[in-house]
Design an enzyme around this catalytic site. Structure first.
Site, PDB file in Angstrom:
ATOM      1  N   THR A 141      63.885  13.698 -20.135  1.00  0.00           N
ATOM      2  CA  THR A 141      64.918  13.612 -19.102  1.00  0.00           C
ATOM      3  C   THR A 141      66.103  12.805 -19.642  1.00  0.00           C
ATOM      4  O   THR A 141      67.108  12.662 -18.975  1.00  0.00           O
ATOM      5  CB  THR A 141      64.374  12.901 -17.845  1.00  0.00           C
ATOM      6  OG1 THR A 141      63.699  11.716 -18.263  1.00  0.00           O
ATOM      7  CG2 THR A 141      63.424  13.783 -17.071  1.00  0.00           C
TER       8      THR A 141
ATOM      9  N   LYS B 156      60.851  21.870 -17.041  1.00  0.00           N
ATOM     10  CA  LYS B 156      60.536  21.622 -18.456  1.00  0.00           C
ATOM     11  C   LYS B 156      59.042  21.843 -18.733  1.00  0.00           C
ATOM     12  O   LYS B 156      58.680  22.550 -19.667  1.00  0.00           O
ATOM     13  CB  LYS B 156      60.935  20.183 -18.854  1.00  0.00           C
ATOM     14  CG  LYS B 156      62.439  19.939 -18.743  1.00  0.00           C
ATOM     15  CD  LYS B 156      62.818  18.543 -19.180  1.00  0.00           C
ATOM     16  CE  LYS B 156      62.264  17.471 -18.259  1.00  0.00           C
ATOM     17  NZ  LYS B 156      62.754  17.578 -16.864  1.00  0.00           N
ATOM     18  N   THR B 157      58.195  21.223 -17.903  1.00  0.00           N
ATOM     19  CA  THR B 157      56.756  21.396 -18.100  1.00  0.00           C
ATOM     20  C   THR B 157      56.387  22.871 -17.940  1.00  0.00           C
ATOM     21  O   THR B 157      55.597  23.429 -18.706  1.00  0.00           O
ATOM     22  CB  THR B 157      55.973  20.529 -17.097  1.00  0.00           C
ATOM     23  OG1 THR B 157      56.348  19.161 -17.308  1.00  0.00           O
ATOM     24  CG2 THR B 157      54.479  20.660 -17.260  1.00  0.00           C
TER      25      THR B 157
ATOM     26  N   ASP C 125      55.419  15.287 -23.410  1.00  0.00           N
ATOM     27  CA  ASP C 125      56.311  15.018 -22.287  1.00  0.00           C
ATOM     28  C   ASP C 125      56.931  13.632 -22.486  1.00  0.00           C
ATOM     29  O   ASP C 125      56.326  12.785 -23.152  1.00  0.00           O
ATOM     30  CB  ASP C 125      55.491  15.052 -20.987  1.00  0.00           C
ATOM     31  CG  ASP C 125      56.322  15.476 -19.787  1.00  0.00           C
ATOM     32  OD1 ASP C 125      57.540  15.651 -19.953  1.00  0.00           O
ATOM     33  OD2 ASP C 125      55.749  15.616 -18.694  1.00  0.00           O
TER      34      ASP C 125
ATOM     35  N   ARG D  99      61.833  21.724  -7.848  1.00  0.00           N
ATOM     36  CA  ARG D  99      60.769  20.910  -7.261  1.00  0.00           C
ATOM     37  C   ARG D  99      61.100  20.547  -5.814  1.00  0.00           C
ATOM     38  O   ARG D  99      60.221  20.562  -4.953  1.00  0.00           O
ATOM     39  CB  ARG D  99      60.537  19.643  -8.085  1.00  0.00           C
ATOM     40  CG  ARG D  99      59.480  18.739  -7.462  1.00  0.00           C
ATOM     41  CD  ARG D  99      59.147  17.530  -8.311  1.00  0.00           C
ATOM     42  NE  ARG D  99      58.383  17.884  -9.487  1.00  0.00           N
ATOM     43  CZ  ARG D  99      58.667  17.447 -10.708  1.00  0.00           C
ATOM     44  NH1 ARG D  99      59.686  16.646 -10.901  1.00  0.00           N
ATOM     45  NH2 ARG D  99      57.930  17.822 -11.718  1.00  0.00           N
TER      46      ARG D  99
HETATM   47  N1  LIG Z   1      62.799  28.400 -13.100  1.00  0.00           N
HETATM   48  C1  LIG Z   1      61.744  28.224 -12.302  1.00  0.00           C
HETATM   49  N2  LIG Z   1      61.184  29.265 -11.682  1.00  0.00           N
HETATM   50  C2  LIG Z   1      60.130  29.081 -10.851  1.00  0.00           C
HETATM   51  N3  LIG Z   1      59.580  27.874 -10.563  1.00  0.00           N
HETATM   52  C3  LIG Z   1      60.110  26.801 -11.169  1.00  0.00           C
HETATM   53  C4  LIG Z   1      61.198  26.913 -12.064  1.00  0.00           C
HETATM   54  N4  LIG Z   1      61.528  25.705 -12.514  1.00  0.00           N
HETATM   55  C5  LIG Z   1      60.676  24.849 -11.920  1.00  0.00           C
HETATM   56  N5  LIG Z   1      59.824  25.499 -11.112  1.00  0.00           N
HETATM   57  C6  LIG Z   1      58.791  24.870 -10.276  1.00  0.00           C
HETATM   58  O1  LIG Z   1      59.246  23.576  -9.928  1.00  0.00           O
HETATM   59  C7  LIG Z   1      58.201  22.615 -10.053  1.00  0.00           C
HETATM   60  C8  LIG Z   1      58.631  21.517 -10.984  1.00  0.00           C
HETATM   61  O2  LIG Z   1      58.829  22.035 -12.291  1.00  0.00           O
HETATM   62  P1  LIG Z   1      58.364  21.242 -13.610  1.00  0.00           P
HETATM   63  O3  LIG Z   1      57.126  20.467 -13.327  1.00  0.00           O
HETATM   64  O4  LIG Z   1      58.301  22.233 -14.717  1.00  0.00           O
HETATM   65  O5  LIG Z   1      59.605  20.263 -13.816  1.00  0.00           O
HETATM   66  P2  LIG Z   1      59.897  19.236 -14.989  1.00  0.00           P
HETATM   67  O6  LIG Z   1      61.255  19.571 -15.517  1.00  0.00           O
HETATM   68  O7  LIG Z   1      58.777  19.241 -15.955  1.00  0.00           O
HETATM   69  O8  LIG Z   1      59.979  17.850 -14.227  1.00  0.00           O
HETATM   70  P3  LIG Z   1      59.655  16.347 -14.778  1.00  0.00           P
HETATM   71  O9  LIG Z   1      60.852  15.934 -15.587  1.00  0.00           O
HETATM   72  O10 LIG Z   1      59.520  15.526 -13.527  1.00  0.00           O
HETATM   73  O11 LIG Z   1      58.391  16.437 -15.562  1.00  0.00           O
HETATM   74  C9  LIG Z   1      56.967  23.413 -10.511  1.00  0.00           C
HETATM   75  O12 LIG Z   1      56.172  23.702  -9.394  1.00  0.00           O
HETATM   76  C10 LIG Z   1      57.517  24.680 -11.074  1.00  0.00           C
HETATM   77  O13 LIG Z   1      56.661  25.736 -10.876  1.00  0.00           O
HETATM   78 MG   LIG Z   2      57.359  17.775 -16.385  1.00  0.00          MG
END
Ligand SMILES: Nc1ncnc2c1ncn2[C@@H]1O[C@H](COP(=O)(O)OP(=O)(O)OP(=O)(O)O)[C@@H](O)[C@H]1O
Ligand SMILES: [Mg+2]
Length: 368
Positions: A182, A88-89, A133, A241
């Site tokens: 989430t 998401k981030t 977020d 992750r």
């Molecule tokens: N589709 C993708 N392709 C490449 N890398 C990804 C992808 N999705 C996530 N990542 C990698 O996985 C890690 C976690 O992703 P991210 O921080 O965006 O998750 P999030 O959904 O924001 O989690 P949270 O809910 O804990 O904030 C990061 O290092 C990101 O680069």
């Molecule tokens: Mg995030």
């Protein structure tokens, strides 16, 4: 209404925190661990092209952004919903990059008062992306301010205090909110309705995770042999992750063992050391399944009994282990309690038709 919400929030944040404490100790936790918020950055793709998997979502988002660019207006607000660690981030950053605009980052818990949000909103530039977020954790008053800001691009700034206070309406430039959550279910309907596009992120299938591991290995300068990326993908619980974390731990193994190329067996051996098995289950997951199968003949067993058997808090078992075990079909929740599925028995190397205690045949017909 406000009272109900805050008491819900209270219960929920308690659960989250207990879960998070336990989660932070687990290699297969989907929450960030240690210095990962920093190391996540180096692995984040910067453009939609580099974002692996989720093809439908990517196509929708691409269209949405292209249309805004062609019309030369900031796009409608975007909501990104899905479990932790799915990107998401990353997508929020990509949206700003693709539009070539700056991004302002904040989060629901960081905004304590409506005034905090008002001052962020009133300092936004035209077209800027405001990433919020954990948007489901915004205080109620801030949420109401955000409705108006998102719809009418206006914010009422309070001047002075007490009876003499007055509000001055301030017109905002057009901007784009990218919200991440989430827990989409906790977002009030009026807020949800103000997003023009909602993206639901799903767990990644193995082939997409395999490509993701290969990409991350390239970024980190790690050479993977045949089958190594697939082996990592299998154990990553559908979560980028976790895949990136396991890759880093396997890199440690390679450094210590002076390996130039990491083979499939190295992945296997390194992750066995961390007690992560071929399905991505860790010590606690296995303990839970074993307790149901060996101590309760497969179930049904109540949550509290089960937690006592594995020496954990009931809450930890419920929020940390069960979601993945249920999703992967190792465990079902029935009105009478938790039941291990046939898949759980075979995964533990046991015959689901035999009672592991005395080897007698079991009657499994009444369990489900
Ligand atoms: N589709 C993708 N392709 C490449 N890398 C990804 C992808 N999705 C996530 N990542 C990698 O996985 C890690 C976690 O992703 P991210 O921080 O965006 O998750 P999030 O959904 O924001 O989690 P949270 O809910 O804990 O904030 C990061 O290092 C990101 O680069
Ligand atoms: Mg995030």
């Amino acid at each position: 209404m406000a009272a109900t919400r805050s008491s819900d929030d209270g219960i929920d944040s308690g659960r989250d925190n207990a879960g998070a404490r336990e989660e932070s100790l687990r290699m297969v936790s989907s929450a960030p661990m240690g210095d990962e918020p920093v190391s996540d950055e180096e692995l984040r793709p910067h453009a939609l092209d580099g974002f692996i998997g989720q093809p439908r979502l990517k196509a929708q988002l691409q269209l949405f952004l292209d249309a805004a660019r062609k019309r030369d207006v900031p796009p409608d607000h975007i909501l990104l919903a899905g479990p932790p660690g799915l990107g998401k981030t990353t997508l929020a950053m990509i949206v700003a990059n693709e539009l070539g605009v700056p991004i302002r980052v904040t989060s629901g818990p960081a905004i304590l008062h409506a005034g905090d949000l008002a001052s962020i909103l009133s300092s936004l530039d035209t077209g800027e992306v405001l990433f919020i977020d954990e948007i489901h954790r915004l205080p109620r008053a801030a949420e109401e301010l955000l409705y108006i800001a998102m719809e009418d691009f206006r914010v009422d700034v309070m001047v002075g205090k007490g009876p003499g206070a007055s509000s001055i309406p301030l017109t905002l430039p057009r901007f784009t909110v990218v919200g991440a959550t989430t827990r989409e279910g906790m977002l009030p309907a009026p807020l949800r309705a103000r997003f023009g596009f909602t993206a639901h992120l799903d767990f990644y299938p193995h082939d997409e995770l395999e490509r993701l591991v290969e990409r991350s290995a390239g970024v980190l300068g790690i050479t993977l042999g045949p089958g190594a990326a697939a082996e990592l993908a299998l154990r990553s619980r559908g979560t980028p992750r976790i895949a990136n974390r396991l890759l880093r731990r396997v890199r440690d193994w390679a450094i210590v063992h002076d390996l130039g190329v990491i083979g499939q067996k190295d992945v296997h051996d390194a992750l066995a050391l961390y007690q992560i098995d071929s399905e991505g289950l860790d010590r606690l997951d296995i303990a839970v399944l074993k307790a149901i199968v060996t101590s309760f003949q497969g179930g049904p067993v109540g949550l509290n009994n089960l937690a006592a058997m594995v020496g954990e808090e009931a809450e930890t078992v419920e929020t940390v282990c069960e979601p993945y075990l249920v999703r992967e079909g190792f465990l079902v929740r029935t009105p009478k309690g938790r039941v291990a599925t046939r898949r759980a028995w075979t995964h533990l190397g046991l015959d689901p038709d035999m009672d592991p205690a005395d080897g007698a045949e079991r009657d499994v017909s009444k369990l489900f």
